[in-house]
Write an enzyme that holds these catalytic residues in place. Structure first.
Site, PDB file in Angstrom:
ATOM      1  N   ARG A  25      36.690  38.026  54.060  1.00  0.00           N
ATOM      2  CA  ARG A  25      37.640  38.383  53.000  1.00  0.00           C
ATOM      3  C   ARG A  25      38.112  37.145  52.229  1.00  0.00           C
ATOM      4  NH1 ARG A  25      42.544  40.128  55.270  1.00  0.00           N
ATOM      5  NH2 ARG A  25      41.435  41.798  56.340  1.00  0.00           N
ATOM      6  N   TYR A  85      47.183  42.061  27.583  1.00  0.00           N
ATOM      7  CA  TYR A  85      46.075  42.991  27.852  1.00  0.00           C
ATOM      8  C   TYR A  85      46.609  44.337  28.375  1.00  0.00           C
ATOM      9  CZ  TYR A  85      41.772  44.637  30.145  1.00  0.00           C
ATOM     10  OH  TYR A  85      40.702  45.373  30.562  1.00  0.00           O
ATOM     11  N   ASP A  93      47.301  34.180  30.666  1.00  0.00           N
ATOM     12  CA  ASP A  93      45.971  34.786  30.653  1.00  0.00           C
ATOM     13  C   ASP A  93      45.129  34.031  29.616  1.00  0.00           C
ATOM     14  OD1 ASP A  93      43.716  36.373  30.136  1.00  0.00           O
ATOM     15  OD2 ASP A  93      44.749  38.204  30.745  1.00  0.00           O
ATOM     16  N   LYS A 121      34.293  38.127  31.419  1.00  0.00           N
ATOM     17  CA  LYS A 121      34.007  37.930  30.003  1.00  0.00           C
ATOM     18  C   LYS A 121      33.066  36.725  29.835  1.00  0.00           C
ATOM     19  CE  LYS A 121      36.755  41.387  29.512  1.00  0.00           C
ATOM     20  NZ  LYS A 121      38.204  41.321  29.366  1.00  0.00           N
TER      21      LYS A 121
END
Ligand SMILES: *Cc1c(COP(=O)(O)O)cnc(C)c1O
Length: 394
Positions: free
Chosen positions: A56, A114, A184, A209
């Site tokens: 993890r 966003y 961001d 992106k």
């Protein structure tokens, strides 16, 4: 030996000597990590981060990706930077937010943030007793500060409308009040804008992106310049169960190697289209930080950014919505779909008014968002020209 940014982008995190000389790291699958004896197991349990410990928390492929991203954000002011991979850009934003907010706190969020980050704040943060207050990115925040504000969340430029924020201004205010700043940075990536160099505590990116860059994986990253903060963020990601697959980290680290080349071409194509679109009779205005007409945000962009990426928006002259749909449906070189940052051009009708509570977008015309891909820009321009001929004014 010190090296310049573009050299580091090629070399960071690969550690080929650990992989029998392979240029790229292998995709390391793993959940259980074996320890030679109980003493080493106990030692690792006491210091679980920064090594293989349990799947993890990542495998060596993840660490390679994280090292490359951290290096992207390194500069003279921050010679030690730390990155934590997350399963998506949204996970990076939401984990960074929850890592520093608790019941009774308040977060200030840029109005053009966003959409999904906004919904997370409105649905989750508020239901856990955090007050969410939106701010106009073009206005000073001083009046909104109070002792409950623990985090300021910026996104610069903002989604859909591309307002560039006065990041140094926000940072100096936040510092005076011990407020954590998060930004961001998906649009510019660490290559074209380094919020950490301006004093922002945590940069988050949707690596989906530009970093992955080929529209084929979901991935996010949180970056900071402080080791204990990085450990806190990693623990927050781990406790949220946000395990990131080695395959995605492989694609992320591979994408980074060509990021400067791709971004430069996205920038050129987008600037060429934006400059041309601005002059077309069907276009009311173009929202692109690199255009001097995009006031007052262009000046801030010029001051703080190293470049512009391929995403921008335009507002059309009043026209029938059905004719806009006809235009989009008839384009040959622009795909219709969410996300962006891949090598291909995209176009989308957008409605910022639906996702704003502080800034006023009610009086605007129909807006379209364009991602300029890596195609020949003349083809893209010709395509838009024939598309815009279909617009029916009203
Ligand atoms: C796409 C995007 C996100 C979310 O990233 P995912 O990887 O799709 O979860 C966050 N912020 C911005 C600015 C984005 O464009």
């Amino acid at each position: 030996m010190t090296s310049k940014r573009h050299t580091r982008i090629v070399q960071s995190g690969r550690r080929s000597h650990d992989w029998w000389g392979l240029v790229n790291p292998p995709i390391c699958h793993g959940s259980t990590i074996l320890f030679p004896d109980v003493a080493e197991l106990e030692e690792a349990t006491a210091h679980p981060f920064g090594r293989t410990f349990y799947g993890r928390m990542g495998t060596p492929t993840n660490f390679c990706f994280e090292e490359a991203v951290a290096d992207l954000y390194r500069d003279e002011k921050n010679d030690a930077t730390f990155a934590v991979a997350t399963s998506s850009g949204l996970a990076a934003a939401t984990i960074a937010l929850t890592a520093y907010l608790k019941q009774g706190d308040e977060v200030l969020m840029a109005d053009p943030v966003y959409g999904a980050t906004r919904r997370f704040a409105d649905v989750f943060l508020t239901s856990y007793g955090v007050t969410v207050t939106y701010f106009d990115p073009a206005q000073p925040l001083d009046d909104l500060i109070n002792e409950r504000v623990k985090v300021i969340f910026m996104e610069s430029p903002g989604s859909l409308t591309f307002e560039v924020q006065d990041v140094p201004g926000v940072v100096s205010l936040a510092r005076r009040h011990d407020i954590i700043t998060v930004l961001d940075n998906t649009w510019a990536t660490g290559l074209y804008f380094n919020p950490l160099a301006l004093g922002v505590d945590i940069a988050v990116e949707s690596a989906t992106k530009y970093i992955v860059g080929h529209a084929d994986a979901m991935l996010g990253v949180m970056v900071c310049g402080d080791e204990s903060m990085a450990r806190h963020l990693r623990r927050a990601a781990m406790l949220r169960g946000d395990a990131v697959s080695a395959e995605r980290c492989y694609l992320g680290q591979r994408g980074i190697r060509t990021l400067p080349l791709r971004l430069r071409h996205h920038q050129t194509n987008a600037m060429t289209l934006a400059t041309w679109l601005e002059k077309q009779p069907q276009v009311k205005r173009v929202c692109h930080p690199g255009l001097s007409s995009f006031k007052p945000f262009h000046e801030l962009w010029k001051r703080d950014f190293r470049g512009a990426s391929g995403l921008f928006a335009l507002e059309l002259m009043p026209c029938e919505r059905s004719s806009v749909h006809k235009m989009l449906n008839g384009l040959h070189h622009f795909g219709i779909g969410y996300s962006w940052g891949g090598y291909e051009s995209l176009i989308l009708p957008v409605e910022p008014a639906k996702e704003r509570t502080v800034t006023d977008w009610k009086d605007t015309g129909i807006m379209v968002r364009i991602h300029a891909g890596l195609e020949d820009v003349q083809d893209l321009m010709d395509d838009l020209r024939q598309g815009m001929a279909l617009l029916k004014s009203c």
